[in-house]
Scaffold this motif. Structure first.
Motif: not given
Length: 1432
Positions: A1-17
């Protein structure tokens, strides 16, 4: 489908996300989606997404069991727990047991397929995936922040809480808490178990064998790039314990650094910084999550951070392997540099610009981030055509600037700001006035910006601080335009700079010739807002293609126009074009961006709100391919300038995709019902009439708002957003029947319009097009009533309603109005402003308007809309009438009151008074009082505030405006103080009393609380204010309370403040010394809060020590007899009542201390009778309460030598003073009394018989317990010589025996009388016949025993006669004998007889004397029993 991909940022202030499994698949939560990445040491690759949560993902974890690594779980703020198959990317199971926000998740490493989650209410839920069973526990009522399952004990779970508590629970015992670990004071962000079952490798470092090791984080200077100081971040620390490394843990630090700790080392060698070899390797902000896995012989660590980067670390070398940037907002714009090959700029909603070198070989994600000077969402970008590294940007707050990306300088910002969001930027040739001047005085390119208010500015890149010019003025002047120019929404310069195309809000496109911007033609094809314009490139094989202009708007159709003839052979007047060269239809929602392929002829890519990108062959008017990899709406597109097959797209799913045209399986966009409707609308149709919705003014751009979690909440407003969201349900239903979903994971609530919406919201001049778009959208969807803004009530409802009649009647109104205006009063039956022609009053003369106002007032009166009536009267100029009407109806307002002075002072004053009553009715008393002050009714305002308990405000007003001596002020203070005192606010009440000069009351109210601090404060206050007597009593009261706490130093400090309390200071001094001596003898066992050094025990005589301390500390000596005499008189005036058994021991010691103090003062005065009398009182207090040990210790302290000490004092007495001799005999008797018992306990081993007997008179024998006996056995044995005949004669005093026997007899008779009265009362209550007050002798004898056993009964009169006889006998006893205490003579007789028989024989005449006294005076039954038992 795609070559390179910039994903969304991991969620902040979570103990195990985020978590990684053993196969190298990293999963992390971003917004409401889970992204999956394949991780190697070389690079990452996004492999897919898991979508299904409706709110933010709060936790993610992989199952760690062999063969189950593909199973993972996620938690969300939607309170659900979902279990996924990461390989198939499908949902397996889910549960919604939690009722609160889930904050922690972990798979058990030991129990197979056990998933544990925790929420903010403290609930821990265990979910067994295989059996689908759940079990909930509630170990602590605290907010859970993190949890971790033990890798050693399958039932143990460690839970970290918000308040710093850590507990370990056992789920096999119903969640029983096994351990509570308290060491932290704040949130527990992460927990990690040691991978090794026991802690032997760490035992050498544990502190004090407590099982605790504390690692203090080092302070490290931040490395790498700077960070935006405006971004607020709180401290967050995470920890990870890698498998196979029991003595090494990895933790984050304050500024994003990551540290490897070696638990076996100490000092500076115990930690190493990851990425220390070069700058830029570390995170620049706090790290939230870390996880590791083994790949081959390497162990890699993955970390997520607030800097929106995911980093991979080699734990062997501690170096960074690669960095994956992520995006924290919508991707609004993309721009490839025409100079720097492969250099792509991204404008993102997280207020940062990213520049990506897409051709980098060593690092596929070679991205630099720029944030300085941006401070807002980046919505437009444009590279300079010739100058390398010069990048122009525009933001959603209207800012335009230029970044030099190859320097470290902050950007240049234009001094001219747009009032709305900047939508597009373009470099083009200068136009007037910037084009004037020589070639060296002007730049070769100007920067043009178009924003939401519909204005295009020309900026001078050489002088951005100068004012930018609005090109509308040039367009008007050149083309002689008099009408209103439509707002502009986009612009595009032809690559050669000869022609400028401008898109407008009404759907028209204007083509203008540079540099004068002469209008060549107007394209009227679109009917909605123009979102994007693009010229074809110039280097095509067909020269005529350079004249193609592609346009996209909100009507989902792309038109391509051929402008060759217009540009090459322009006509004198502008040409109107209504037919396109090509029509590209297929999208189902608004077009947001276009891009021509620089490698092909007539190849165009378009992106749309339908979530897809479409490649077109324009010349053939055919679709080439359709890309559907995004999970949201697309906002921007760029064709790669290097690779002809690659396209870049960004959208509101926070991602950027690079994809190949040749690898797409779809050709056209997904066909939906909306597309069918669009095709049907090609022909003219009769439109149903709908009520138009007015545009919302001042609205923000309908895009996301940045959250602390790095996510963005999207809210739509205005017609553009409605259009972008229309038919959402129908589209989703249609997509289920297509090859694959085109848009997934976004809903109506989260969808927004990022371009058209703002354009139609900013400025009133867009209202026409907005209404037209809304009108079309209303046909397709019902508006969301919750988002509609309530329309205010019309002030002219009658005339307004007449404008909503059928079209024919409205047109007739026009004819009627024309007839009235031009008939010169010959209008027939038509009277404008009244009746059926009320609406015409607005368009004729003033009389007609007044008639219309009158009818409108009557209508408002009937409806109760008095505020509208007031406005109408104001508009007519009837100010007094408006005020009177508002006052009558209770509708006065601040606005009306502000107009009242125009009608005169009297009107204004009356209006204020009425308004004050209205405000009081609505309980707005503060405002009412302020208005009273405005008309100088100061006392009334104060009274109003006081009457409604606004004392503070009333006092403030009175203080500010009244004279200091005004009695009203004192009355306010006293009234408020009374209320405060009643409510328990004593400190504030005291301040009120002080302000009212009532110092006595101030001190009294502070002392009311009764604690030591309050009493001390009250005493100080009384002393400062001159209330000496009150200060005296309060200081003494405070000192006594401190004495009860054994705080001797503080007590003396309080007493020192009052000179009149010197005598009490002496008493407290004696009390402190006495308590210390008694504590050494174990008589008292309480702890001491504070003491003085002079109170420590020593070998010195007690009274001598007292005199020495008095002299050194209090300057009281025998030399100053006047001072000593005064102190003695003061202390003798103190009431010192006899001791009772209910007096506490500390209070009893205070009374004894007072007696001892008087004794010591009398010694200084050489008043020996008083010395003995005071000594006697001190000795007898212990005996009176039955505390024999206390009496003995006091006797030893005061009379150290025993009888010799008494003899010394007797020698000081006057032999003729009978009173003194009697006192000395009593003192001598008490000394002998305690010596007698010492003799007995020293030689007797059979004391239990005595301690188990009870004497009815409550004397010493009844109270002695075993502990006292044992204590006294250790005393020093007295010599047998002491027990001489004289010794016993002192104790066997017949006068005292007679007195004590008489007193016992009187008490016995009084008990009998009381018993008779009680019996009589009981008989009376039970209504028995009245009997003579008599009682059987057997009953009284059995109860009390006595000398009357020979009688069968006794009456009240007989008992009264006996009492009279005993009182007569008591009167005959000398007063001195009765006045002073003496030991129990009968008790001494019994002890003497017992000792003489069992221990040591005494002279016969002494024993006979004792026996005679017993037979004569020991007639009570209890004494007889004791005598017979001990002596026979």
């Amino acid at each position: 489908m795609h070559q390179r991909h910039l994903p969304a940022s991991p969620n902040w202030y979570c103990s195990r996300c985020s978590d990684i499994n053993g196969k190298g698949v990293l999963g992390f939560g971003a917004k409401n989606t889970i992204y999956l990445l394949n991780v190697t040491a070389a690079s990452p690759a996004v492999t897919g997404e898991l979508t299904g949560h409706t709110e933010r993902v709060s936790g993610f974890a992989f199952c760690s069991h062999d063969g189950q690594e593909h199973i993972c779980a996620s938690t969300s703020d939607d309170k659900t727990v979902k279990v996924w198959d990461a390989e198939q990317k499908i949902l397996l199971k889910e549960h919604s047991v939690h009722q609160s926000t889930i904050s922690a998740v972990h798979w058990s490493p030991v129990q197979k397929l056990l998933l544990v989650t925790g929420d903010e209410k403290g609930i821990v839920v265990c979910y067994w995936f295989s059996s689908n069973d759940t079990q909930s526990f509630f170990p602590e009522p605290r907010t859970i922040f993190c949890l971790s399952c033990s890798p050693h004990e399958e039932n143990y779970i460690a839970v970290g809480y918000k308040d710093g508590m850590i507990v370990v629970i056992d789920i096999s015992k119903k969640g029983e808490v096994i351990h509570r670990l308290r060491g932290h004071d704040d949130e527990i962000h992460a927990l990690a178990w040691c991978p090794q079952p026991r802690e032997e490798p760490l035992c050498g470092r544990l502190e004090d064998n407590t099982g605790v090791m504390t690692l203090k984080l080092p302070f490290l200077k931040r490395r790498g790039l700077g960070v935006d100081p405006t971004v607020k971040e709180r401290l967050w620390l995470t920890v990870h314990w890698p498998k196979g490394r029991p003595s090494q843990i990895v933790s984050s630090c304050f500024g994003g650094e990551i540290i490897m700790w070696d638990l076996k080392k100490s000092g500076k060698q115990k930690w190493n910084l990851l990425g220390s070899s070069s700058d830029g390797q570390n995170h620049s902000r706090i790290v939230f999550n870390m996880s590791s896995f083994h790949t081959g012989d390497r162990e890699l660590l993955l970390s997520t951070s607030m800097d929106r980067e995911i980093k991979c670390w080699d734990l062997a070398s501690l170096e960074c392997c690669w960095t994956l940037p992520t995006l924290g907002g919508f991707v609004y714009c993309l721009s490839f540099s025409s100079v720097g090959t492969g250099c792509l700029a991204l404008g993102v909603g997280d207020s940062m610009i990213r520049v990506w070198n897409t051709l980098s070989i060593q690092n596929q994600y070679d991205i630099k981030t720029f944030w300085q000077g941006v401070k807002s969402k980046v919505t437009a970008l444009a590279w300079h055509p010739l100058k390398e590294g010069s990048l122009a940007f525009g933001t959603d707050d209207g800012k335009v600037g230029i970044y030099e990306v190859y320097s470290n300088k902050p950007p240049q910002i234009s001094s001219t700001y747009h009032r709305r969001t900047v939508y597009s930027l373009s470099w083009g040739p200068p136009v007037p006035p910037m084009s004037f001047g020589g070639s060296g005085d002007k730049p070769s390119y100007s920067l043009y910006s178009c924003a939401g208010e519909g204005v295009i500015f020309q900026h001078d890149p050489w002088k951005l601080s100068g004012e930018a010019s609005n090109i509308d003025k040039l367009i008007r002047d050149t083309n002689n335009i008099k009408h209103k120019i439509p707002p502009h929404t986009d612009l595009s310069w032809k690559p050669d700079g000869s022609v400028l195309a401008i898109g407008n809000e009404d759907g028209s496109i204007e083509v203008l010739k540079a540099p004068t911007l002469k209008l060549l033609c107007t394209v009227q094809q679109h009917h909605k807002i123009i979102n994007s314009l693009r010229w074809h490139h110039e280097h095509s094989s067909q020269n005529e293609l350079q004249y193609l202009l592609a346009s996209g708007s909100s009507n989902a159709i792309v038109y391509v126009h051929d402008l060759k003839s217009v540009i090459e052979t322009p006509s004198e007047s502008p040409v109107l074009m209504t037919e396109p060269f090509r029509t590209l239809s297929g999208h189902t929602n608004k077009i947001t961006s276009l891009a021509w392929s620089p490698h092909h002829d007539g190849r165009l890519v378009t992106v749309c709100y339908d979530g897809t990108a479409q490649v077109w062959d324009v010349l053939k008017e055919e679709p080439v391919c359709n890309y559907r990899g995004h999970s949201g709406r697309l906002l921007c597109v760029q064709w790669s300038t290097v690779h002809p097959d690659l396209v870049w797209t960004g959208g509101d799913d926070f991602t950027l995709h690079e994809w190949a045209v040749s690898k797409q399986e779809h050709v056209t966009p997904p066909k939906t019902k909306k597309r069918i409707e669009i095709e049907k609308k090609r022909g003219p149709q009769k439109k149903s009439k709908k009520k138009k919705k007015a545009p919302e003014k001042g609205g923000m751009k309908a895009e996301e708002r940045e959250l602390p979690l790095g996510e963005e909440i999207k809210g739509a407003a205005g017609s553009g957003a409605e259009e972008g969201q229309s038919d959402n349900v129908e589209e989703e239903e249609e997509r289920e029947n297509t090859d694959g979903p085109s848009v997934t994971g976004w809903s109506r609530e989260s969808s927004v319009d990022t371009r058209g919406t703002e354009r139609v919201q900013n400025g009133e001049k867009f209202s026409h097009a907005v209404k037209r778009e809304v009108k079309e959208d209303k046909k397709r969807e019902k508006p969301d009533l919750s988002l509609k803004k309530r329309k205010p009530r019309s002030i002219l409802p009658l005339s307004t309603s007449m404008d909503h009649r059928p079209k024919e009647e409205l047109q007739q109104d026009c004819l009627t109005l024309a007839a009235v205006r031009y008939s010169h009063g010959q209008s027939g039956a038509c009277v404008p402003g009244s009746g059926d022609h009320i609406q015409l009053g607005l368009f004729t003369d003033r009389d007609a308007l007044y008639r219309m106002f009158q009818e409108e007032e009557e209508s408002h009166m009937e409806a109760g809309h008095y505020d509208s009536m007031v406005y109408l009267r104001l508009w007519k100029g009837d100010l007094i009438g408006a005020i009177n009407l508002a006052a009558e109806k209770g509708e006065l307002t601040d606005d009306l009151l502000s107009l009242a002075p125009m009608a005169g002072y009297q009107v204004w004053a009356r209006t204020v008074e009425v308004y004050v009553k209205q405000l009081c009715h609505h309980e707005q008393f503060l405002k009412a009082a302020s208005h009273l002050v405005s008309i100088h009714k100061l006392y009334e305002a104060i009274s109003l505030l006081k009457s409604h308990q606004f004392y503070r405000e009333a006092i403030a007003l009175a203080r500010a405006r009244l004279q200091p001596e005004d009695p009203v002020l004192k009355d306010l203070y006293m009234s408020w103080a009374a209320v405060l005192e009643k409510d328990g606010h004593y400190a504030t009440a005291a301040k009120c009393y002080l302000a009212a000069d009532s110092n006595f009351d101030a001190a009294k109210v502070i002392a009311k609380k009764g604690d030591v601090i309050s009493l001390r404060t009250a005493a100080n206050l009384a002393q400062i204010s001159g209330e000496n007597e009150l200060a005296h009593s309060l200081s003494l009261r405070c000192a006594k309370d401190l004495m009860l706490f054994q705080d001797w130093a503080a007590a003396q400090e309080v007493l020192r403040m009052q000179d009149s309390l010197l005598g009490h200071r002496l008493v407290f001094c004696v009390n402190e010394i006495l308590s210390q001596r008694l504590a050494d003898a174990d008589v008292v066992t309480w702890s001491v809060a504070s003491s003085h050094t002079w109170s420590k025990s020593c070998d010195e005589n007690f009274l001598s020590m007292v005199h020495r301390v008095w002299q050194s500390e209090f300057e009281v000596t025998a030399a100053d007899l006047v001072k000593v005499k005064t102190l003695s008189q003061q202390l003798r005036a103190i009431e010192n009542p006899p001791a009772t058994t209910s007096v506490p021991l500390k209070q009893l010691l205070f009374h004894i201390s007072l007696d001892v103090t008087l004794c010591a003062l009398s010694q200084l005065l050489c008043d020996w009778p008083s010395v003995l009398e005071d000594l006697l009182r001190a000795l007898t207090r212990g005996s009176e309460v039955g505390h024999f040990t206390l009496m003995t210790e006091v006797c030893q302290l005061l009379l150290t030598q025993g009888l010799e000490s008494v003899t010394f004092y007797k020698q000081k007495l006057d032999p003729t003073d009978e009173r003194s001799l009697v006192i000395s005999e009593s003192v001598e008797a008490f000394v002998c009394y305690q010596l007698m018992y010492k003799k007995w306990w020293n030689y007797s081993a059979e004391t239990s018989a005595l301690t188990n007997n009870t004497f009815s008179n409550g004397d010493c024998l009844t109270e002695k317990n075993h502990s006292e006996v044992e204590a006294n056995r250790n005393g020093v044995a007295q010599s047998d010589a002491i027990f001489s005949e004289g010794f016993w004669k002192v104790l066997l005093s017949e006068p005292h025996a007679n007195l004590q026997a008489t007193q016992r007899a009187i008490e016995e008779i009084q008990r009998r009388v009381t018993s008779l009265i009680q019996q009589h009362s009981q008989r009376k209550d039970s209504r028995e016949s009245p009997q003579a007050l008599s009682t059987p002798q057997s009953e009284t004898s059995e109860e009390h025993g006595g000398p009357l056993s020979g009688k069968s009964s006794e009456s009240l009169s007989a008992l009264t006669a006996q009492v009279a006889e005993h009182h007569k006998a008591l009167t005959a006893i000398p007063e001195l004998v009765k006045k002073y205490s003496f030991p129990d003579v009968m008790e001494c007789c019994i002890v003497l007889l017992y000792m003489g028989k069992h221990l040591n024989p005494f002279p016969q005449h002494i024993c006979s004397m004792a026996a005679t006294l017993l037979r004569k005076y020991g007639t009570t039954e209890s004494l007889c029993k004791a005598w017979k038992r001990l002596t026979q």
